[in-house]
Design an enzyme around this catalytic site. Structure first.
Site, mmCIF file in Angstrom:
data_model
loop_
_atom_site.group_PDB
_atom_site.id
_atom_site.type_symbol
_atom_site.label_atom_id
_atom_site.label_comp_id
_atom_site.label_asym_id
_atom_site.label_seq_id
_atom_site.Cartn_x
_atom_site.Cartn_y
_atom_site.Cartn_z
ATOM 1 N N GLU A 1 -1.460 -2.431 -8.276
ATOM 2 C CA GLU A 1 -2.786 -2.648 -7.585
ATOM 3 C C GLU A 1 -3.147 -1.267 -6.890
ATOM 4 O OE1 GLU A 1 -3.472 -3.014 -3.905
ATOM 5 O OE2 GLU A 1 -1.537 -2.344 -3.446
ATOM 6 N N HIS B 1 -4.827 -5.387 -1.916
ATOM 7 C CA HIS B 1 -5.924 -5.086 -0.889
ATOM 8 C C HIS B 1 -7.089 -6.181 -1.059
ATOM 9 C CE1 HIS B 1 -3.571 -1.130 -0.998
ATOM 10 N NE2 HIS B 1 -4.213 -1.035 0.266
ATOM 11 N N SER C 1 0.849 -1.074 0.037
ATOM 12 C CA SER C 1 0.110 -0.153 -0.039
ATOM 13 C C SER C 1 0.892 1.070 0.009
ATOM 14 C CB SER C 1 -0.819 -0.133 1.169
ATOM 15 O OG SER C 1 -2.078 0.980 1.147
#
Length: 315
Positions: free
Chosen positions: A220, A285, A125
């Site tokens: 992502e 995620h 992330s």
């Protein structure tokens, strides 16, 4: 794009770590604030693996003015640098993502961290910015995977087991494959990537690479509407960052809209590159997220929906 230096795999100790602890793992919070109960549960799991986890002094801090940060920029940077430069520490795991790495990354003493030698580094992330910095500044391969206080690590056995295998037995997880073909073909390159919005935000910064030429790009993101994803991809295209890319593997797009709406966007933005693209590869995620290494030579087979590492993630 050359492969990066692989740190050594971790060695577990006895199941009762107080008797014979294994590799020492420092857990730090370079981004957002960490819930204490989740951190304790994550540390317990690491101890059950036979590791010797230690939490950074400021891991549970919260910034006085900006509640989305885990303490001050200086303290977050100090925890990471201290852990990395401690000769007793074998790995540094991030407790969670959120936001904040870009505020603290320039406070790190990269010369001191380079002198400390290679270690395992894990996170994803917002931690994408640190993956890029470790690659650029230290020439080090890193792991994009579940974090110690993250819900997926705590609640999903599949995510936890894939991470455990990557850390202790990396030769057993050389093929990552449950994806589907978006653009057919086969390509070889060195893995890189992470959160799309963070890669776009890194353009022009000291740690942003000039291009992804020769690489296999793993992308992502979470909580971004389609037009924002379009903006980030268009920015990378206009900057020439995707020129010479070998191939693309797409992970999860949680809360970014239905796949039926995102697929045409990816075809539109990637179609002119002439490279294979696989989607839904199962990292990011999403529940049961795979741990994927960055900086490792691999083969992307979009027809088969697989990413195969040419060497284990860790030495």
């Amino acid at each position: 794009m050359p492969a990066l230096h692989r740190p050594r795999r971790l060695a577990p100790g006895a199941r009762v770590a107080v008797v014979a602890p294994g590799a020492r793992v420092a857990v730090v919070a370079p981004s957002g604030p960490v819930p204490g109960e989740r951190l304790e549960e994550g540390l317990r799991i690491l101890r059950e693996w036979g590791l010797d986890p230690v939490a950074g002094p400021h891991v549970l801090d919260r910034h006085r003015e900006f509640g989305y940060l885990a303490g001050s920029d200086a303290d977050r940077a100090a925890d990471l640098q201290s852990a990395w430069c401690d000769p007793r520490v074998d790995a540094v795991f991030c407790a969670r993502g959120g936001y904040g790495v870009q505020r603290m990354v320039d406070l790190l003493d990269w010369e001191a961290m380079r002198a400390a030698g290679p270690k395992v580094f894990l996170g994803f992330s917002d931690i994408t910015a640190l993956h890029e910095a470790f690659a650029r500044r230290l020439g080090l391969a890193t792991l994009h995977g579940p974090m110690t206080a993250g819900i997926d690590f705590l609640r999903n056995a599949d995510a936890r087991e894939h991470l455990r295998a990557t850390l202790f037995e990396p030769e057993t997880v050389r093929t990552l494959g449950r994806g589907r073909t978006l653009i057919p073909g086969r390509a070889r390159g060195v893995t890189l990537g992470g959160c799309l919005s963070l890669l776009a935000a890194g353009l022009g910064t000291p740690d942003g690479r000039a291009s992804a030429r020769g690489g296999l790009l793993l992308l992502e993101d979470v909580g971004e509407e389609a037009y924002r994803l379009d903006r980030y991809l268009t920015q990378l295209l206009r900057a020439g960052w995707l020129e010479g890319l070998g191939g693309i593997a797409l992970g999860s797009w949680e809360d970014c809209g239905p796949a039926a709406e995102l697929r045409p966007l990816f075809l539109d933005r990637f179609g002119s590159l002439g490279v294979p693209v696989v989607e839904e590869l199962g990292f990011g995620h999403c529940a049961g997220a795979l741990t994927v290494p960055f900086g490792i030579p691999a083969v992307l087979d979009a027809d088969a929906g697989t990413l195969s590492l040419e060497e284990p993630a860790l030495a």
